[in-house]
Scaffold this active site. Structure first.
Site, PDB file in Angstrom:
ATOM      1  N   CYS A  12       0.864  -1.175   0.000  1.00 19.59           N
ATOM      2  CA  CYS A  12       0.000   0.000   0.000  1.00 19.59           C
ATOM      3  C   CYS A  12       0.899   1.223   0.000  1.00 19.59           C
ATOM      4  CB  CYS A  12      -0.918  -0.073   1.208  1.00 19.59           C
ATOM      5  SG  CYS A  12      -1.137   1.433   2.104  1.00 19.59           S
ATOM      6  N   CYS A  15       1.054   3.309   3.025  1.00 22.52           N
ATOM      7  CA  CYS A  15       1.863   2.743   4.116  1.00 22.52           C
ATOM      8  C   CYS A  15       3.332   3.043   3.872  1.00 22.52           C
ATOM      9  CB  CYS A  15       1.693   1.232   4.195  1.00 22.52           C
ATOM     10  SG  CYS A  15       0.011   0.693   4.016  1.00 22.52           S
ATOM     11  N   ASP A 423      24.919  17.953 -29.106  1.00 19.71           N
ATOM     12  CA  ASP A 423      26.331  17.991 -29.450  1.00 19.71           C
ATOM     13  C   ASP A 423      26.388  17.467 -30.883  1.00 19.71           C
ATOM     14  OD1 ASP A 423      29.152  18.006 -28.932  1.00 19.71           O
ATOM     15  OD2 ASP A 423      29.045  15.822 -28.825  1.00 19.71           O
TER      16      ASP A 423
HETATM   17  P1  ADP Z   1      32.064  18.131 -30.885  1.00 18.96           P
HETATM   18  O1  ADP Z   1      31.647  19.350 -30.168  1.00 18.96           O
HETATM   19  O2  ADP Z   1      31.691  18.201 -32.332  1.00 18.96           O
HETATM   20  O3  ADP Z   1      31.601  16.863 -30.256  1.00 18.96           O
HETATM   21  P2  ADP Z   1      34.689  18.110 -29.619  1.00 18.96           P
HETATM   22  O4  ADP Z   1      34.430  19.215 -28.665  1.00 18.96           O
HETATM   23  O5  ADP Z   1      34.808  16.740 -29.061  1.00 18.96           O
HETATM   24  O6  ADP Z   1      33.672  18.096 -30.838  1.00 18.96           O
HETATM   25  O7  ADP Z   1      36.008  18.442 -30.422  1.00 18.96           O
HETATM   26  C1  ADP Z   1      36.111  19.679 -31.114  1.00 18.96           C
HETATM   27  C2  ADP Z   1      37.233  19.709 -32.081  1.00 18.96           C
HETATM   28  O8  ADP Z   1      38.479  19.539 -31.419  1.00 18.96           O
HETATM   29  C3  ADP Z   1      37.189  18.631 -33.137  1.00 18.96           C
HETATM   30  O9  ADP Z   1      36.371  18.989 -34.224  1.00 18.96           O
HETATM   31  C4  ADP Z   1      38.666  18.514 -33.542  1.00 18.96           C
HETATM   32  O10 ADP Z   1      38.988  19.502 -34.474  1.00 18.96           O
HETATM   33  C5  ADP Z   1      39.392  18.811 -32.241  1.00 18.96           C
HETATM   34  N1  ADP Z   1      39.770  17.590 -31.545  1.00 18.96           N
HETATM   35  C6  ADP Z   1      39.229  17.085 -30.399  1.00 18.96           C
HETATM   36  N2  ADP Z   1      39.808  15.948 -30.045  1.00 18.96           N
HETATM   37  C7  ADP Z   1      40.717  15.674 -31.012  1.00 18.96           C
HETATM   38  C8  ADP Z   1      41.635  14.596 -31.240  1.00 18.96           C
HETATM   39  N3  ADP Z   1      41.707  13.545 -30.429  1.00 18.96           N
HETATM   40  N4  ADP Z   1      42.385  14.667 -32.338  1.00 18.96           N
HETATM   41  C9  ADP Z   1      42.313  15.701 -33.182  1.00 18.96           C
HETATM   42  N5  ADP Z   1      41.476  16.704 -33.030  1.00 18.96           N
HETATM   43  C10 ADP Z   1      40.690  16.716 -31.963  1.00 18.96           C
HETATM   44 MG    MG Z   2      31.478  15.308 -28.880  1.00 19.23          MG
END
Ligand code: ADP
Ligand code: MG
Length: 717
Positions: A12, A15, A423
């Site tokens: 219940c 309760c 995202d």
């Molecule tokens: P989103 O917002 O599209 O998910 P992120 O914030 O994860 O992308 O990454 C933004 C940008 O940073 C990517 O588009 C890339 O240019 C760069 N970047 C992030 N991580 C890496 C990586 N491991 N190697 C190369 N470039 C990276």
């Molecule tokens: Mg991302």
């Protein structure tokens, strides 16, 4: 520390609220929470007080609800380890419990059947008495005897509670109403009321129990056994006992019990229990196999990579089992409401008797009867029971569709979302980049080799794509690896500094870049402080992304926003293709947090953020409700998000929102319906039209209909 108990026989909802209140007032208890759907009581207290609190808690529960049995929570579940792997004590508990469950339990058996038996006996007795029509003292004696059989336990409980100060509990109300009826000579009425009330209780217990079981079964992805190869021999053990690196055998039709890598065999897996995805997933040697999926074809040999507690299936179970502990505002509201509802109706009942008889010369007996009818209606059970049940069913329905909602509160928030922020990479797009172009002073081969060597340390979708393009060739050793979120990676290869990432990263390192006309996401590579080359990569928009945006619009979401760390050209192209309201590009993770904060201020309703869980955990937490993609495998997502979409399809968000809206609608329907019927019967009672028995009948009916209505939350198209 928190201690959990299983409240066996808790059926219940009112309760549950009573126990929660009672226990939280105990000395040494910091907080108490009763999860009605899982029959779970959680008590928080200081470590040093645990013994005293434990005793007091058990005593309190038994005192408030003698039918409820307090058991250790972990021991009751089939494989319910509460995070102590290999704990012998738990193990003993479990096997003891398994044994005791096998044995028929004489006490509860008698109790269950006694309820049914006395309902039947009372029915027969009532019929006999109606035919016989005794009068005077004979009638009184006969009816009171039947009354004691059908309602004796309620009177006893009511008297016991009276001394606890639980004045307005349903036992007390029923006792006052029926004893009152007996006092004014309405013998058949008093027995009928008790009779109907007991039938109602019986049906309600049954309905709630059934629903609880149905929903749980629906969500149960728990494996029962694991076949392990020990020294060449197949042995059947509990999944909890399998160590990492063991060899598992899974026959066709069986559930995969632990996560692992496929070593031998080939099959298609039914992942629907985890993802709601109806298409089977093909697996071959070397593939990852997740627990909870069902092997459809061949015999599989799997090497385990995680123990049971770490495996996908037990993580999901844990989430689902805890989901209804986090109460939704609607749920809290209704328990609070019930606390005031009952006393108010009781007060009305008193006034209904007092005013006409004292001031208008009304017939006391008649007005007393009308007042007693009110008491019957003041039971809040129909209101209280359907709300947690609806939420539980809603969570169950969503989980069946492959969306895990981590709490009733999140389900309610989801229903109020009018802004959805996405995202880009991995959420709206696949996150599987094709490398379209490699160019630069260092030469293609070397650019790819150095890039891949750096990316091997990153878990970003981009990294995997670069590695795929590079192939199986050997990678260089990199030291001082540093991943800068939203920028890229830096490290040292063969004592030369190297960096790969976007424009921002190279700018921050003061490295000059050539102009580029490339369409797509550009990764720049620098070696020894000089620009060395670039990779142009492109991502695919997810097949259902456009449909998601369109359907969100149709379902009352006013604003859709995309946030990305990628460049504006790519962002604009994606936003246009999908028909998003707004987008922001070139963002760092902290900028995303900031944007979500701003959007929360602007929006009328709630704001949902949908991300893939990789480096956007802070954003998931900032939004009113954080939704993560890639539940399978991505631990970060499961941790930080409120809602997890198991198969990465954004369109599931639409479905989850529909379920949440439907759930809230049903909750409202039930509340309005229950209150409407109750007020209607109250009005009839005031004018002496409704009999007391009719009032109970209405109350039972409302409760059952509300329970049935709540179960509709389970079904989704
Ligand atoms: P989103 O917002 O599209 O998910 P992120 O914030 O994860 O992308 O990454 C933004 C940008 O940073 C990517 O588009 C890339 O240019 C760069 N970047 C992030 N991580 C890496 C990586 N491991 N190697 C190369 N470039 C990276
Ligand atoms: Mg991302």
């Amino acid at each position: 520390m928190e201690k959990n108990y299983y409240l066996k026989g808790l059926d219940c909802a009112n309760c549950a609220a009573k126990i929660e209140r009672g226990v939280s007032k105990l000395k040494g208890v910091e907080a108490a929470n009763v999860d009605f759907m899982n029959q779970k009581l959680s008590v928080t207290c200081k470590e040093e007080n645990i013994n005293q609190v434990e005793q007091a808690t058990i005593a309190k529960v038994v005192q408030l609800e003698p039918d409820v049995e307090v058991l250790p929570f972990a021991a009751v579940k089939t494989h319910g380890h509460e995070k102590h792997e290999g704990c012998q004590d738990c193990h003993n508990h479990e096997s003891q419990n398994a044994e005791s469950q096998k044995k028929p339990q004489p006490l509860s058996f008698v109790k269950d059947n006694w309820n049914l038996l006395r309902i039947l006996l009372t029915a027969l007795a009532l019929i006999a008495l109606l035919i016989w029509r005794p009068t005077g003292v004979t009638a009184a004696i006969c009816y009171i005897m039947v009354y004691l059989v059908i309602g004796g336990d309620i009177v006893k409980q009511a008297l016991a509670n009276l001394f606890q100060g639980e004045l307005f509990d349903e036992n007390f109300l029923m006792m006052v109403a029926t004893v009152g009826a007996l006092a004014i000579g309405e013998y058949p009425e008093a027995v009928a009321v008790m009779f109907l009330y007991q039938i109602g209780e019986f049906l309600q217990d049954y309905a709630v129990d059934r629903s609880r079981k149905n929903i749980k079964e629906l969500m149960d992805v728990r494996p029962d056994i694991a076949r392990v190869l020990i020294e060449g021999k197949e042995e059947i053990v509990a999944p909890e006992q399998v160590a990492v690196g063991s060899t598992l055998l899974v026959n066709p039709g069986e559930k995969v019990p632990l996560d692992g890598i496929l070593k031998d065999g080939h099959s298609s897996l039914d992942t629907s229990a985890l993802t709601g995805e109806s298409l089977p997933k093909e697996v071959t040697v070397g593939d990852e196999v997740l627990s909870g999926t069902i092997n459809q074809e061949g015999r599989l040999v799997i090497e385990t990579t995680r123990n049971y507690g770490e495996s996908t299936v037990s993580k999901i179970l844990e989430l689902v089992e805890n989901a209804s502990s986090q109460k939704a505002p609607a749920e809290k509201f209704i328990t609070k409401f019930a606390r005031y509802y009952t006393p108010v109706v009781v007060l009305l009942a008193v006034l209904l008797v007092a005013i006409p008889t004292l001031f208008f010369g009304g017939n006391f007996q008649e007005w007393l009867y009308r007042g007693l009818t009110f008491l019957v209606i003041s039971c809040p059970c129909a209101l209280v029971i359907s709300v947690p049940l609806s939420f539980f069913a809603g969570i169950g329905g969503a989980s069946k569709a492959g969306v895990l909602i981590k709490g009733s509160n999140h389900l309610e928030t989801l229903a109020k979302v009018d802004t959805v922020v996405f995202d880009k990479t991995g959420t709206l797009t696949e996150g599987k980049f094709g490398v379209d172009e490699v160019s630069g002073p260092l030469g293609k081969e070397k650019i790819l080799a150095i890039s891949a060597s750096l990316e091997q340390y990153s878990s970003h979708p981009i990294a995997q794509s670069v590695l795929n393009a590079y192939g199986e060739k050997p990678l260089a050793v990199v030291t001082e690896v540093k991943e800068v979120a939203g920028h890229g990676i830096t490290g040292v290869i063969e004592s030369q500094k190297a960096a790969i990432g976007n424009q921002k990263l190279l700018q921050s390192l003061n490295i000059a870049l050539p102009e580029t006309k490339a369409v797509g996401t550009v990764l720049y590579l620098a070696v020894a402080g000089e620009y060395a080359g670039q990779l142009v990569i492109n991502d695919q928009i997810k097949a259902d992304a456009k449909e998601t945006i369109r359907k969100l619009g149709q379902n009352g979401v006013k604003t859709t926003v995309m946030l990305t760390g990628d460049n504006a050209t790519v962002a604009q192209a994606v936003a246009q293709k999908l028909g998003l309201s707004r987008f922001f590009a070139g963002l760092l993770p902290e900028d995303k947090v900031h944007h979500v904060e701003e959007l929360t201020k602007e929006a009328k309703g709630k704001v949902a953020f949908v991300g893939d869980g990789i480096n956007d955990a802070p954003v998931l937490v900032t939004a009113d409700v954080g939704v993560a993609m890639g539940g399978l495998g991505s631990d970060a997502a499961i941790e930080a998000a409120d809602v997890v979409i198991m198969n990465d399809q954004p369109v599931k968000l639409v479905q989850a929102m529909k379920i949440s809206r439907k759930t809230l609608k049903i909750v409202k329907q039930n509340i309005i319906f229950a209150l409407a019927v109750k007020s209607f019967v109250m009005i009839l009672g005031t004018f002496g039209i409704a009999s007391m028995a009719l009032a109970v009948f209405a109350d039972v009916g409302v409760t059952l209909l509300a329970v049935l209505n709540a179960l509709r939350c389970l079904r989704v198209k």
